[in-house]
Design a protein around this motif. Structure first.
Motif, PDB file in Angstrom:
ATOM      1  N   ALA A   2       0.838  -1.202   0.000  1.00 19.94           N
ATOM      2  CA  ALA A   2       0.000   0.000   0.000  1.00 19.94           C
ATOM      3  C   ALA A   2       0.867   1.244   0.000  1.00 19.94           C
ATOM      4  N   GLU A   3       1.957   1.190   0.766  1.00 16.99           N
ATOM      5  CA  GLU A   3       2.854   2.347   0.816  1.00 16.99           C
ATOM      6  C   GLU A   3       3.488   2.603  -0.538  1.00 16.99           C
ATOM      7  N   ILE A   4       3.926   1.521  -1.179  1.00 17.57           N
ATOM      8  CA  ILE A   4       4.547   1.679  -2.493  1.00 17.57           C
ATOM      9  C   ILE A   4       3.522   2.228  -3.478  1.00 17.57           C
ATOM     10  N   LEU A   5       2.323   1.681  -3.373  1.00 15.88           N
ATOM     11  CA  LEU A   5       1.273   2.101  -4.285  1.00 15.88           C
ATOM     12  C   LEU A   5       0.997   3.591  -4.133  1.00 15.88           C
ATOM     13  N   GLU A   6       0.989   4.021  -2.904  1.00 14.73           N
ATOM     14  CA  GLU A   6       0.720   5.430  -2.653  1.00 14.73           C
ATOM     15  C   GLU A   6       1.796   6.292  -3.310  1.00 14.73           C
ATOM     16  N   GLU A   7       3.013   5.818  -3.197  1.00 21.11           N
ATOM     17  CA  GLU A   7       4.132   6.556  -3.780  1.00 21.11           C
ATOM     18  C   GLU A   7       3.997   6.610  -5.306  1.00 21.11           C
ATOM     19  N   ILE A   8       3.677   5.469  -5.887  1.00 25.07           N
ATOM     20  CA  ILE A   8       3.543   5.428  -7.338  1.00 25.07           C
ATOM     21  C   ILE A   8       2.427   6.375  -7.776  1.00 25.07           C
ATOM     22  N   ALA A   9       1.310   6.322  -7.028  1.00 25.35           N
ATOM     23  CA  ALA A   9       0.182   7.174  -7.394  1.00 25.35           C
ATOM     24  C   ALA A   9       0.593   8.638  -7.323  1.00 25.35           C
ATOM     25  N   ASP A  10       1.360   8.967  -6.289  1.00 22.49           N
ATOM     26  CA  ASP A  10       1.862  10.333  -6.124  1.00 22.49           C
ATOM     27  C   ASP A  10       2.670  10.774  -7.333  1.00 22.49           C
ATOM     28  N   ASN A  11       3.549   9.887  -7.763  1.00 22.60           N
ATOM     29  CA  ASN A  11       4.405  10.221  -8.893  1.00 22.60           C
ATOM     30  C   ASN A  11       3.600  10.323 -10.187  1.00 22.60           C
ATOM     31  N   MET A  12       2.649   9.410 -10.294  1.00 26.76           N
ATOM     32  CA  MET A  12       1.876   9.355 -11.527  1.00 26.76           C
ATOM     33  C   MET A  12       1.035  10.600 -11.712  1.00 26.76           C
ATOM     34  N   ILE A  13       0.579  11.120 -10.586  1.00 20.59           N
ATOM     35  CA  ILE A  13      -0.337  12.244 -10.706  1.00 20.59           C
ATOM     36  C   ILE A  13       0.373  13.426 -11.354  1.00 20.59           C
ATOM     37  N   LYS A  14       1.669  13.535 -11.095  1.00 24.70           N
ATOM     38  CA  LYS A  14       2.433  14.624 -11.722  1.00 24.70           C
ATOM     39  C   LYS A  14       2.455  14.449 -13.227  1.00 24.70           C
TER      40      LYS A  14
END
Lengths: 181, 764
Positions: free
Chosen positions: B201-213
């Motif tokens: 979940a933590e990794i996913l959150e990070e990926i989502a954060d990056n993707m949103i940019k």
């Protein structure tokens, strides 16, 4: 962002600032001072420059430092130098050191302790009764004196800590040349 | 926007990131110059990305000076990337200088000043370099769009409409999306498993954060919404009830499928717009940990297509096209023809390697967080205090033992103290480890330094770097930076000969400088080796005589390596003329001073005509170290253990006097003795002068005569930096078990004194 307006604070506490000097004060302003005795004189420094006052503790001598440097102490994990004000002002040795204290001050971002014979009191005086330093003063160079406070029964010598602790260059130079000779 | 208005934490993030990017840019640029065809594209792109990220972030923060300048440099780099201009040293000079300017701007910003404007002449140069092809560049970048139009009818979605400056970057952004998408696959596996869900979940959150940019970049609401959904799921899945996990995971997969689909279309300059309302609504219900209606949950049979149709994201017939594409996992395969239609073949090749390289790398990458240095400092400080306290407890335990009142309580206490000692040791190591940084941080700067020197002096130099992954304490790293530059400069400027000289001496035309690092016990050994002309004993010896550093008799007795040591004297230079690079005789003095500060030692060996090797040995850390506490007169002093060779008790018959200097015979050598009581102006004690602590630093050794030995201790070094207390032979102070201050003897300073003494005596 802090809620308070820093300027407002500055205005309300316009007396001594904490760099160890007493700034030019307007008429009748109150000065908060700590007074102490070294030798036969009574001195005072602005309370805001004083960090703490400690009982005498073990002072570690530092070889090859200026003579008036008493040594270093451990101030809760920080190592700070301690100056012997008697030696600094070329006064004789203290006989009874039971009341002696180390006053720790912060001057120009340096934390320095100095020894005094005893601490008298915390007092407020009006800047009106402070005179500029007299041209001749007992044993202390007038450079180190900010002014003289005339109390009813006694005189307070107000020290300029910044000058007092800033002119080490000269002394150190002398020391080094003396060592070399 | 002025600096004050700016969100400080955003600015801080920008500065940190930009600093790192600039470092990378710098080293990539240097590599680019000498790169092979195959690396060229990769490096170009990497440089371009770095610069572009800086520009993007700067423009977001309204730092116009940085943006404008980075843009000019970017243009030039872009032409290079497209092969419109050739890589020449001039182009590289301009680009490297640009990197410097941006670095200066960032530095100014971190000092709280406004970033200076980039120098106009450089901007003009950059424009001039790029301009010949400037129009071509715009034409080409609009090309894919025009090509795409004829296809528009056949493809779903709308034509992607982006401002011209973004068009160039689509390619990168697509690669980004593909990278992220690959990472998602791994996460999905883990998220289905109860044990790894939290981590996933933590990794996913990070990926989502990056993707949103990235999604923001395309200005596509549909994409942003899906990515936001990912983030939402990531933040809630940890507490998701067990029966809903499967449903959530299938929705995650569906989201990824949509993203992949969008990515594919973006590659064709098309943007998809889905009716996402039902999908978002149902997913949000899941995120609130409420079940969906049964028919919705069961009906899709774990089939993504089915689910998307149910959620009315895609209609059944439009669905026909995407279903042709295989399941999302193999999506990357279908990506290639797409990129082919749009970009050059070499870009495709790169896409492949990028994606492949990213996937395995992701598995091994350790998760990191950024921590302010000040927090680590305070942590270290606390550990330092704890070590002192532990020492105190251990001292009390010893007193208890000595008191000989053995009872159960006492034994328990001793046991507890022992445990404390052990744990403290571990804690100390762990904290010190947080401060360790790879030497690569320094080493990666040097190819640039060497390149510049080589260009200025028209030499050919190859810098080989070995062991840059070796880790040292942060403060050591900082102190090492200047010395290494000076030594490398010296090697390149004075050591390596001009190409024609090298050829006449039958050496390869290209000189080699090797910079290597390795761990040696509790020390790090850094060596700088060149195959240049080597040091000349005679020239250095004569210069030393001229400057009165030695006498002819002494000189004759010195070993080669000792003669070479003279180059570390302040103001010592054998260069006939002072150049921009070196020759003023300051550099090597800096080297010695800094290495000394680190309690390190330095050694030179050199063969005339063959080359020079300079070896630096420094302790891994400087804050906490073992020391021997000794008594001199009525006081105690600490001597760092790392400089102690042995401790002996000299008998009277071993001690001689040579030229007024006390020496002792120790096995085969004659050791100068230094009476610490005299040196430290201590009062004599009974039973004094009993031990000689044999210390050695950088090839010099001496015996320090002390009165008593107190014991070995871990000491925490506190600076003795007040002007009042500087000047003595002390490298700092430490606090002892009883809270008293104990001064640490500066062995290097003490040894310096002995040699001076010897020389004065000899001169007199």
């Amino acid at each position: 962002m802090s809620i308070e307006n820093p300027n407002a604070i500055g205005d309300s506490a316009g007396n001594p600032n904490n760099d160890g000097t007493i700034t030019a004060v307007s008429e009748g302003e109150l000065l908060q001072l700590v007074s102490f005795v070294v030798g036969d004189e009574e001195f005072a420094v602005p309370i805001l420059s004083v960090q703490e006052i400690n009982r005498m503790m073990q002072i570690t001598r530092v070889p090859q430092s200026p003579e008036y440097v008493e040594g270093v102490i451990n101030l809760r994990g920080k190592i700070i130098p301690v100056i012997d004000l008697r030696k600094r002002f070329s006064m004789g040795e203290l006989k009874d050191s039971s009341d002696a204290r180390i006053i720790v001050v912060e001057v120009a971002n340096r934390v320095i302790g100095f020894t005094v014979d005893r601490v008298n009191e915390v007092l407020r005086i009006s800047s009106d009764i402070v005179d500029p330093p007299p041209s001749i003063c007992s044993s202390i160079s007038t450079d180190y004196i900010q002014g003289v406070g005339k109390l009813n029964d006694r005189l307070l010598i107000m020290l300029n800590l910044e000058k007092l602790f800033a002119d080490y260059d000269m002394d150190e130079l002398e020391q080094v040349t003396k060592n070399a000779a | 926007m002025s600096l004050e208005d700016m969100d400080q934490s955003l600015l801080q993030d920008f500065l940190t990131e930009a600093g790192e990017l600039i470092e990378q840019l710098d080293s990539d640029l240097v590599r680019l110059e000498s790169s092979s065809e195959s690396e060229h594209a990769d490096l170009c792109n990497s440089c371009f990305r770095a610069l572009h990220t800086i520009k993007g972030a700067a423009s977001f923060l309204g730092l116009t000076a940085v943006t404008t300048f980075a843009h000019a440099a970017e243009d030039c780099l872009n032409c290079l990337r497209k092969g419109e201009i050739q890589m020449t040293p001039d182009v590289m000079d301009a680009l490297l200088r640009s990197a410097d300017i941006v670095r200066d701007q960032i530095e100014a910003l971190s000092n709280g000043e406004d970033a200076p404007e980039g120098p106009q002449d450089l901007i003009d140069t950059l424009h001039a370099l790029a301009s010949g092809d400037d129009t071509a560049a715009t034409d080409e970048s609009s090309d894919p769009a025009t090509i795409a139009i004829p296809q528009a009818d056949e493809l779903p979605g709308e034509t992607l409409d982006l401002p011209a400056q973004k068009v160039d970057l689509i390619e990168f952004m697509i690669i980004d999306l593909q990278d992220y998408s690959k990472q998602l696959d791994e996460v999905f596996d883990k998220i289905g498993n109860d044990g790894t869900r939290h981590e996933a979940a933590e990794i996913l959150e990070e990926i989502a954060d990056n993707m949103i940019k990235t999604a923001d970049f395309f200005e596509l609401d549909a994409l942003c919404d899906v990515v936001k959904l990912l983030g939402r799921i990531a933040s809630t899945i940890d507490e998701c009830p067990h029966d809903l996990i499967d449903e959530t995971v299938i929705r995650l997969k569906a989201a990824k499928f949509l993203i992949d689909d969008q990515t594919e279309m973006l590659g064709k300059n098309r943007a998809l717009n889905w009716p996402l309302d039902t999908f978002i609504e149902r997913t949000n219900t899941l995120c609130d940990h409420k079940p969906l209606e049964d028919d919705v949950m069961k009906k899709h049979n774990d089939d993504i297509q089915q689910l998307l149709i149910l959620d009315k994201v895609v209609t059944a017939e439009a669905d026909a096209t995407p279903t042709e594409a295989p399941a999302p996992v193999e999506e990357s395969e279908t990506d290639q023809p797409i990129t082919e239609t749009k970009a050059t073949p070499e870009a495709t090749a790169k896409t492949e390697t990028k994606a492949e390289a990213a996937a395995p790398a992701k598995k091994t990458v350790e998760q990191t967080i950024r921590v302010e240095v000040s927090r680590l400092e305070s942590l270290l400080n606390l550990v330092g205090q704890l070590v002192l306290n532990k020492n105190r407890v251990l001292a009390l335990t010893r007193t208890l033992k000595d008191a000989n009142t053995s009872n159960e309580l006492n034994e328990d206490f001793v046991g507890a103290a022992g445990e404390l000692d052990r744990l403290m040791g571990e804690l100390q190591v762990s904290v010190m480890r947080t401060r360790m940084q790879p030497l690569a941080k320094l080493f990666d700067r040097y190819p640039r330094v060497i390149r510049d020197i080589a260009r200025m002096t028209s030499k050919k130099i190859n810098l080989q770097i070995e062991g840059k992954e070796t880790e040292v304490d942060k403060s050591v790293l900082e102190q090492l930076a200047d010395p290494l530059v000076h030594i490398l400069r010296n090697s390149a400027d004075h050591g390596v000969e001009a190409p024609e000289d090298r050829l006449t001496n039958s050496k390869p035309e290209v000189g080699t400088i090797t910079l290597s690092a390795e761990h040696q016990g509790s020390h790090v050994r850094v060596a700088i080796k060149d195959d240049g002309k080597g040091l000349d004993r005679e020239v250095i010896g004569n210069k030393a005589l001229e400057r009165g550093l030695t006498t002819p008799e002494q000189l004759a007795q010195l070993s080669d390596n000792d003669v070479f040591r003279f180059i570390f004297e302040a103001g010592f230079s054998t260069a006939e003329q002072v150049s921009d690079l070196s020759g003023r005789g300051v550099g090597m003095d800096v080297v010695r001073t800094n290495i000394n500060k680190l309690n390190g030692s330095i050694n030179i060996s050199s063969k005339k005509g063959k080359g020079t090797t300079i070896e630096i040995l420094i302790p891994l850390t400087v804050a906490i170290m073992p020391a021997m506490v000794v008594g001199v007169g009525n006081h105690t002093y600490s001597i760092p253990l790392q400089s102690i060779l042995e401790i002996v008790r000299p008998g009277e018959e071993d001690v001689y006097s040579v030229n007024g200097q006390k020496v002792m015979r120790l096995r085969d050598t004659v050791l100068p003795l230094l009476n610490m009581r005299n040196r430290l102006n201590e009062l004599p004690t009974e039973n004094g002068d009993r031990f000689a602590v044999v210390v050695a630093v950088g090839g010099q050794s001496a015996g320090l005569v002390v009165d008593s030995l107190i014991g070995q201790q871990e000491i925490v070094i506190k600076p003795l930096d007040d002007a009042y207390t500087q000047g003595g032979p002390f490298s700092g102070a430490t606090i002892q078990e009883d809270g008293e201050v104990c001064l640490i003897l500066d062995v290097i300073e003490l040894l310096k004194h002995t040699t001076n003494l010897g020389q004065e005596k000899a001169a007199a």
